[in-house]
Design a protein around this motif. Sequence first.
Motif, PDB file in Angstrom:
ATOM      1  N   ARG A 189       6.845  16.161   8.555  1.00  0.00           N
ATOM      2  CA  ARG A 189       7.305  14.872   8.546  1.00  0.00           C
ATOM      3  C   ARG A 189       8.358  14.583   7.495  1.00  0.00           C
ATOM      4  NH1 ARG A 189       1.936  10.927   9.696  1.00  0.00           N
ATOM      5  NH2 ARG A 189       1.382  12.062  11.578  1.00  0.00           N
ATOM      6  N   GLY A 190       8.403  15.323   6.634  1.00  0.00           N
ATOM      7  CA  GLY A 190       9.279  15.345   5.420  1.00  0.00           C
ATOM      8  C   GLY A 190       9.115  14.005   4.546  1.00  0.00           C
ATOM      9  N   VAL A 191       8.052  13.839   4.364  1.00  0.00           N
ATOM     10  CA  VAL A 191       7.636  12.661   3.620  1.00  0.00           C
ATOM     11  C   VAL A 191       6.863  13.138   2.410  1.00  0.00           C
ATOM     12  CG1 VAL A 191       7.445  11.011   5.589  1.00  0.00           C
ATOM     13  CG2 VAL A 191       5.356  11.950   4.658  1.00  0.00           C
ATOM     14  N   ASP A 192       6.882  12.253   1.217  1.00  0.00           N
ATOM     15  CA  ASP A 192       5.915  12.241   0.047  1.00  0.00           C
ATOM     16  C   ASP A 192       4.731  12.056   0.109  1.00  0.00           C
ATOM     17  OD1 ASP A 192       8.388  13.348  -1.214  1.00  0.00           O
ATOM     18  OD2 ASP A 192       9.260  11.460  -1.889  1.00  0.00           O
ATOM     19  N   ASP A 193       4.341  11.159   0.988  1.00  0.00           N
ATOM     20  CA  ASP A 193       3.001  10.606   1.034  1.00  0.00           C
ATOM     21  C   ASP A 193       2.578  10.053   2.351  1.00  0.00           C
ATOM     22  OD1 ASP A 193       0.320  10.139   0.130  1.00  0.00           O
ATOM     23  OD2 ASP A 193       1.058   7.924  -0.284  1.00  0.00           O
ATOM     24  N   ILE A 194       1.352  10.208   2.757  1.00  0.00           N
ATOM     25  CA  ILE A 194       0.877   9.456   4.001  1.00  0.00           C
ATOM     26  C   ILE A 194      -0.331   8.582   3.712  1.00  0.00           C
ATOM     27  CG2 ILE A 194      -0.064   9.770   6.351  1.00  0.00           C
ATOM     28  CD1 ILE A 194       1.122  12.530   6.286  1.00  0.00           C
ATOM     29  N   PRO A 195      -0.203   7.222   3.762  1.00  0.00           N
ATOM     30  CA  PRO A 195      -1.595   6.297   3.505  1.00  0.00           C
ATOM     31  C   PRO A 195      -2.633   6.922   4.001  1.00  0.00           C
ATOM     32  CG  PRO A 195       0.476   5.337   4.178  1.00  0.00           C
ATOM     33  CD  PRO A 195       0.661   6.667   4.623  1.00  0.00           C
ATOM     34  N   ALA A 196      -3.679   6.724   3.137  1.00  0.00           N
ATOM     35  CA  ALA A 196      -5.262   7.404   3.778  1.00  0.00           C
ATOM     36  C   ALA A 196      -5.678   6.796   5.120  1.00  0.00           C
ATOM     37  CB  ALA A 196      -6.103   6.808   2.701  1.00  0.00           C
ATOM     38  N   THR A 197      -5.130   5.585   5.253  1.00  0.00           N
ATOM     39  CA  THR A 197      -5.567   4.956   6.313  1.00  0.00           C
ATOM     40  C   THR A 197      -4.870   5.583   7.537  1.00  0.00           C
ATOM     41  OG1 THR A 197      -4.032   3.195   6.354  1.00  0.00           O
ATOM     42  CG2 THR A 197      -6.201   2.701   5.656  1.00  0.00           C
ATOM     43  N   GLU A 198      -3.730   6.276   7.720  1.00  0.00           N
ATOM     44  CA  GLU A 198      -2.950   6.986   8.792  1.00  0.00           C
ATOM     45  C   GLU A 198      -2.924   8.334   8.503  1.00  0.00           C
ATOM     46  OE1 GLU A 198       0.991   5.414   8.403  1.00  0.00           O
ATOM     47  OE2 GLU A 198       0.311   3.341   8.019  1.00  0.00           O
ATOM     48  N   ASP A 199      -3.780   8.863   7.273  1.00  0.00           N
ATOM     49  CA  ASP A 199      -3.809  10.473   7.064  1.00  0.00           C
ATOM     50  C   ASP A 199      -4.147  11.112   8.456  1.00  0.00           C
ATOM     51  OD1 ASP A 199      -4.705  12.801   6.158  1.00  0.00           O
ATOM     52  OD2 ASP A 199      -4.699  12.176   4.241  1.00  0.00           O
TER      53      ASP A 199
END
Length: 318
Positions: A189-199
């Motif tokens: 996704r080219g992101v630095d982080d994904i929130p745990a609830t959406e991981d």
Amino acid sequence: MNLLEQLKKMTVVVADTGDFESIKAFTPRDATTNPSLILAATDDDRYKNLIDQAVVYAKENAEKKEEQLSLCMDKLSVNFGIEILKIVPKRVSTEVDARLSFDTDATVKKAHQLIKLYADAGIPKEKILIKIASTWEGIKAAEILEKENIHCNLTLLFSKAQAIACAEAKVQLISPFVGRIYDWYKQSRGVDDIPATEDPGVLSVTDIYKYYKKYGYKTEVMGASFRNIGEITELAGCDLLTISPKLLKELEETEGELKQKLSENDLGGYNEAKISIDEKDFRWLLNEDAMATEKLSEGIRKFAADIIKLEDKINQKL
């Protein structure tokens, strides 16, 4: 109570390390090891005696250099397991050589060898989980071993297809790799982080857990390979979670209320249909899942590479 104390009330906490001092510090019920963890531990002089013992054992019990190396590697893994079982009250997972991941017969043979080495040291097979990669061949090997009451931990698991095949093979336990799934999707996704609830790793384990409980599978779900404590707290209530010393320490140092997210008594209206998977289905579904295909192959390659590094160390002593 800190988060670790609360987590232990709803989930079996397992130490994901080969370091004995870390295991003592966090008092987990079980412990898991893998070639990478053992390789890292062998750089520590505190474990030099375990290597030396394995070398002596191999020289005394095998003649050819190749046989000595194989026996020494097995004995080293078992030596670590024996020491760990002096600390944890229940089970230790000991991994089969990743290079056997596509050979059912060789995996079964290696598992028998590991169980024999434990038995020779007075450790019953009930205390051991044989750790095997979740390839089709690995799952079939585990199915054979489970019928012999040799219990297995199916590792490098990244997809529901793998999980269902394991459950139908009646394996004791699976280790879905939360963090490595997270890594793949973060890069994709080219992101630095994904929130745990959406991981995606958390969501995958949640789905597998609910599927198992809805359809009465006895296979235990042990979330593994975490990147942060958010992933862990989102899976509070999972059968088991195997956690690195760094994250165990962070949980121990964090105060706050921990809510149970998973419970077999509350599946939240989960209604996914039950499916059965044969070899053709397994290979097709795995092939259709780019993440699972890539991470399974990568995981096997990395474990194999670390085995080769460890063998190079051992060869110098042989």
